[in-house]
Design a protein around this motif. Structure first.
Motif, short mmCIF file in Angstrom:
data_model
loop_
_atom_site.label_atom_id
_atom_site.label_comp_id
_atom_site.label_asym_id
_atom_site.label_seq_id
_atom_site.Cartn_x
_atom_site.Cartn_y
_atom_site.Cartn_z
N GLU A 1 0.85 -1.20 0.00
CA GLU A 1 0.00 0.00 0.00
C GLU A 1 0.88 1.23 0.00
OE1 GLU A 1 -3.49 0.37 2.65
OE2 GLU A 1 -3.07 -1.70 3.21
N ILE A 2 0.55 2.19 -0.85
CA ILE A 2 1.35 3.41 -0.87
C ILE A 2 0.44 4.63 -0.66
CG2 ILE A 2 3.00 2.30 -2.42
CD1 ILE A 2 2.03 4.11 -4.66
N ASP A 3 1.08 5.77 -0.36
CA ASP A 3 0.28 6.97 -0.13
C ASP A 3 -0.16 7.60 -1.44
OD1 ASP A 3 0.33 7.28 2.82
OD2 ASP A 3 2.49 7.31 2.51
N ILE A 4 0.83 7.90 -2.28
CA ILE A 4 0.54 8.70 -3.48
C ILE A 4 1.09 8.02 -4.72
CG2 ILE A 4 1.02 10.90 -4.65
CD1 ILE A 4 1.24 12.18 -1.87
N HIS A 5 0.28 7.96 -5.75
CA HIS A 5 0.76 7.50 -7.05
C HIS A 5 0.50 8.62 -8.04
CE1 HIS A 5 1.73 3.84 -9.60
NE2 HIS A 5 1.59 4.82 -10.46
N GLY A 6 1.51 8.99 -8.79
CA GLY A 6 1.37 10.15 -9.68
C GLY A 6 1.80 9.88 -11.10
N GLY A 7 1.39 10.81 -11.97
CA GLY A 7 1.78 10.75 -13.38
C GLY A 7 0.93 11.74 -14.16
N GLY A 8 1.18 11.79 -15.46
CA GLY A 8 0.37 12.67 -16.32
C GLY A 8 -1.02 12.09 -16.50
N GLU A 9 -1.98 12.95 -16.88
CA GLU A 9 -3.38 12.48 -16.92
C GLU A 9 -3.64 11.46 -18.02
OE1 GLU A 9 -5.80 16.00 -17.27
OE2 GLU A 9 -5.43 16.17 -19.42
N ASP A 10 -2.75 11.39 -19.00
CA ASP A 10 -2.93 10.35 -20.03
C ASP A 10 -2.69 8.95 -19.46
OD1 ASP A 10 -0.28 11.13 -19.64
OD2 ASP A 10 0.35 10.58 -21.66
N LEU A 11 -2.12 8.88 -18.27
CA LEU A 11 -1.84 7.56 -17.69
C LEU A 11 -3.02 7.00 -16.90
CD1 LEU A 11 1.87 7.90 -16.48
CD2 LEU A 11 0.99 7.25 -18.71
N ILE A 12 -4.07 7.83 -16.67
CA ILE A 12 -5.20 7.36 -15.86
C ILE A 12 -5.78 6.08 -16.48
CG2 ILE A 12 -7.52 7.89 -15.01
CD1 ILE A 12 -6.71 10.87 -15.05
N PHE A 13 -6.02 6.15 -17.77
CA PHE A 13 -6.52 4.97 -18.47
C PHE A 13 -5.71 4.74 -19.73
CE2 PHE A 13 -9.09 2.51 -21.32
CZ PHE A 13 -9.58 1.52 -20.48
N PRO A 14 -5.25 3.52 -20.02
CA PRO A 14 -5.46 2.34 -19.20
C PRO A 14 -4.39 2.09 -18.13
CG PRO A 14 -4.43 1.70 -21.26
CD PRO A 14 -4.62 3.19 -21.32
N HIS A 15 -3.23 2.83 -18.20
CA HIS A 15 -2.08 2.40 -17.39
C HIS A 15 -2.40 2.28 -15.90
CE1 HIS A 15 2.03 1.64 -16.41
NE2 HIS A 15 2.21 2.79 -15.79
N HIS A 16 -2.91 3.35 -15.30
CA HIS A 16 -3.12 3.28 -13.84
C HIS A 16 -4.31 2.39 -13.48
CE1 HIS A 16 -0.58 7.16 -13.16
NE2 HIS A 16 0.14 6.08 -13.33
N GLU A 17 -5.31 2.38 -14.33
CA GLU A 17 -6.44 1.48 -14.09
C GLU A 17 -5.92 0.03 -14.05
OE1 GLU A 17 -9.74 1.49 -12.79
OE2 GLU A 17 -10.04 3.09 -14.25
N ASN A 18 -5.03 -0.28 -14.97
CA ASN A 18 -4.49 -1.65 -15.03
C ASN A 18 -3.54 -1.93 -13.86
OD1 ASN A 18 -5.96 -1.83 -17.33
ND2 ASN A 18 -4.24 -1.98 -18.75
N GLU A 19 -2.79 -0.92 -13.47
CA GLU A 19 -1.92 -1.12 -12.28
C GLU A 19 -2.76 -1.47 -11.06
OE1 GLU A 19 1.03 1.76 -11.10
OE2 GLU A 19 1.36 2.37 -13.17
N ILE A 20 -3.89 -0.76 -10.90
CA ILE A 20 -4.77 -1.04 -9.75
C ILE A 20 -5.27 -2.48 -9.83
CG2 ILE A 20 -7.01 -0.48 -8.69
CD1 ILE A 20 -6.52 2.45 -9.60
N ALA A 21 -5.74 -2.86 -11.01
CA ALA A 21 -6.29 -4.23 -11.18
C ALA A 21 -5.23 -5.27 -10.82
CB ALA A 21 -6.77 -4.41 -12.62
N GLN A 22 -4.00 -5.05 -11.27
CA GLN A 22 -2.93 -6.03 -10.99
C GLN A 22 -2.57 -6.05 -9.51
OE1 GLN A 22 -0.51 -5.20 -15.18
NE2 GLN A 22 -0.12 -3.95 -13.40
N SER A 23 -2.26 -4.86 -8.97
CA SER A 23 -1.75 -4.80 -7.60
C SER A 23 -2.80 -5.25 -6.60
CB SER A 23 -1.32 -3.38 -7.25
OG SER A 23 -0.26 -3.00 -8.09
N GLU A 24 -4.03 -4.77 -6.76
CA GLU A 24 -5.06 -5.10 -5.77
C GLU A 24 -5.48 -6.56 -5.87
OE1 GLU A 24 -8.09 -2.03 -5.57
OE2 GLU A 24 -6.56 -0.52 -5.03
N ALA A 25 -5.47 -7.12 -7.09
CA ALA A 25 -5.80 -8.55 -7.23
C ALA A 25 -4.68 -9.38 -6.60
CB ALA A 25 -5.99 -8.91 -8.70
#
Ligand code: AMP
Ligand code: ZN
Length: 467
Positions: A221-245
């Motif tokens: 679990e981390i506090d903050i994850h950052g990046g440019g807004e083009d990363l929201i989908f799919p990159h960060h959405e996919n990171e959440i799916a991987q890490s949380e699963a």
């Protein structure tokens, strides 16, 4: 402190996982070319976030990667007829130089994707074991529909995505169970770099890299994850799916995304060709100016690049640095006078600092924070001079320096003499000597000495060196 969380679309009070500590991960660049100034926006902004937390005495563990295996790197390597690692190493080095120029502190850890393949294989295996991933002919896919929270960051509805992605099924991705499934591992093609895995000789997909590097260096679990807004989908959405699963825990508590740097109101990007590299800009401006320009807008507002705005940033920055240098000189010239800071002087100074902090605590409003610095500078220029007490001068000096430090403004650069300035002073000294004005010649020698430049009179003329 309030942070706008992309996940909840609202500003939330920042509560760290561990009191006094911040764990943050910022997606770094893919290294196949010199970085452009659009890439520099998240680097500069998140470095400032980190600096502010440090100013508030948090211990920050800041991780930002380099993506050093990717189709674009492989393509660039083929074009030059070299190994992919030659390309990635070269551009990592160049990127580090640009970052140093922009006053970006090196991250606590800068992992390279290619050095973390074992961890990626382990996480992919965990996902397979838990039923979140499957292997078809050596390609491993993530079973997107299996992850109940898919779409929660980007606010996308999984069924709308399916409709939008339907054409993928007829473009050679028929082996997937569902068009929404994305790649975790893919087999190598001839001549590509590869690693052995239980599924095929191949390489990881981009999204799994960040899930693994973040977990390894910061924990589940981390506090903050950052990046440019083009990363929201799919990159960060996919990171959440991987890490949380994989872990069964919430991944990042706050998701922060910067808006685009644009040019003629269009996103600056390599693929559109409408970009300037940081290196291009460094030929015209000190990169401190680029940094100051980026921070002059709120990070969630688009920022349009223009020469006028850069020139404006340059004069604004000069104003701040000149005030800091002048304060520093006034302060140095003062003998210890035993003066004590009056309550009134302290309150006046603290009010500027408090305005700065209020702006930063409101979702890192650097634009308003800079306005507070300008107000402070205006006051310093109008009210402080040789007759001010040492206590006042040093109090303002320390406060202004601390705020500049948060913004990453280097106030000492202007105090350093450029080679051309040194040469000019030496010429003036020679002229003074010729005119038998030895007092002036000695004065110039002393001035240079004070700035750490030593002169040596030799048969070939005057030579100088830094002390
Ligand atoms: P990339 O190398 O394309 O993966 O990008 C590295 C980082 O730069 C990511 O956080 C991107 O979101 C960010 N980025 C790329 N282009 C821009 C832009 N024009 N404005 C702001 N951020 C950008
Ligand atoms: Zn990432």
């Amino acid at each position: 402190m309030k942070i706008y969380n992309t996940m909840t679309r609202s500003k939330e009070e920042f509560v760290p996982i561990e009191p006094g500590r911040v764990r943050m991960y910022v997606c770094g660049p893919t290294v196949y070319n010199l970085i452009h100034i659009g890439n520099a926006r998240p680097m500069i902004f998140f470095d400032t976030v980190r600096r502010y937390f440090e100013y508030k005495n948090y211990q920050v563990n800041y991780v930002s990667n380099f993506t050093d295996v990717d189709d674009k790197i492989i393509k660039a390597a083929k074009e030059e007829g070299v190994d992919a690692s030659v390309i990635s190493r070269r551009y990592i080095d160049e990127c580090r130089k640009d970052m140093a120029g922009m006053g970006i502190e090196p991250a606590s850890t800068t992992p390279l994707a290619t050095q973390e393949i074992d961890g990626m294989i382990r996480m992919i295996q965990t996902l397979i074991d838990k039923g979140f991933a499957y292997n078809v002919n050596g390609t491993v896919y993530y079973r997107t529909r299996k992850f109940a929270g898919y779409g929660k960051l980007s606010g996308k509805n999984i069924d709308d995505l399916r409709a939008g992605n339907r054409e993928l099924q007829v473009t050679g991705e028929g082996e997937k169970e569902d068009p929404l499934d994305f790649v975790l591992w893919k087999p190598k093609k001839e001549g590509e770099p590869y690693w052995e895995s239980p599924w095929s000789d191949g390489r990881p997909g981009w999204h799994i890299e960040c899930s693994v590097m973040s977990q390894k260096y910061l924990g589940d679990e981390i506090d903050i994850h950052g990046g440019g807004e083009d990363l929201i989908f799919p990159h960060h959405e996919n990171e959440i799916a991987q890490s949380e699963a994989a872990t069964g825990k919430p991944f990042a508590h706050y998701w922060m995304h910067n808006a685009f740097l644009t040019i003629d109101k269009v996103k600056m990007s390599k693929s559109l060709g409408n970009f300037f590299t940081v290196r291009d800009i460094s030929e015209k401006y000190d990169l401190q100016v680029l940094r100051f320009f980026m921070l002059s807008a709120h990070y969630r507002s688009p920022l349009n690049f223009s020469a006028e705005l850069m020139d404006g940033a340059k004069s604004g920055l000069d104003r701040i640095v000149s005030a800091a240098v002048r304060l520093s000189e006034l302060n140095e010239q003062k003998e210890a006078d035993g003066s004590v800071l009056s309550d009134e002087d302290k309150q006046t100074a603290d009010a500027f600092v408090s305005k700065f902090e209020t702006a930063m605590e409101d979702d890192f409003n650097t634009a308003d924070a800079i306005s507070a610095v300008f107000e402070m500078v205006r006051y310093i220029n109008a009210s402080l001079n040789e007759s001010s007490s040492q206590a006042v001068l040093s109090y303002y000096h320390d406060r202004l320096e601390a705020l500049c430090e948060v913004l990453g403004i280097n106030t000492s650069v202007r105090e350093e003499l450029l080679d051309a300035d040194i040469e000019a002073m030496i010429e003036e000294r020679q002229a003074a000597r010729k005119a038998r004005n030895f007092a002036r010649a000695d004065e110039i020698r002393r001035e240079l000495q004070d700035k750490g430049i030593l002169l040596e009179d030799t048969k070939e003329g005057v030579k100088w060196k830094k002390a």
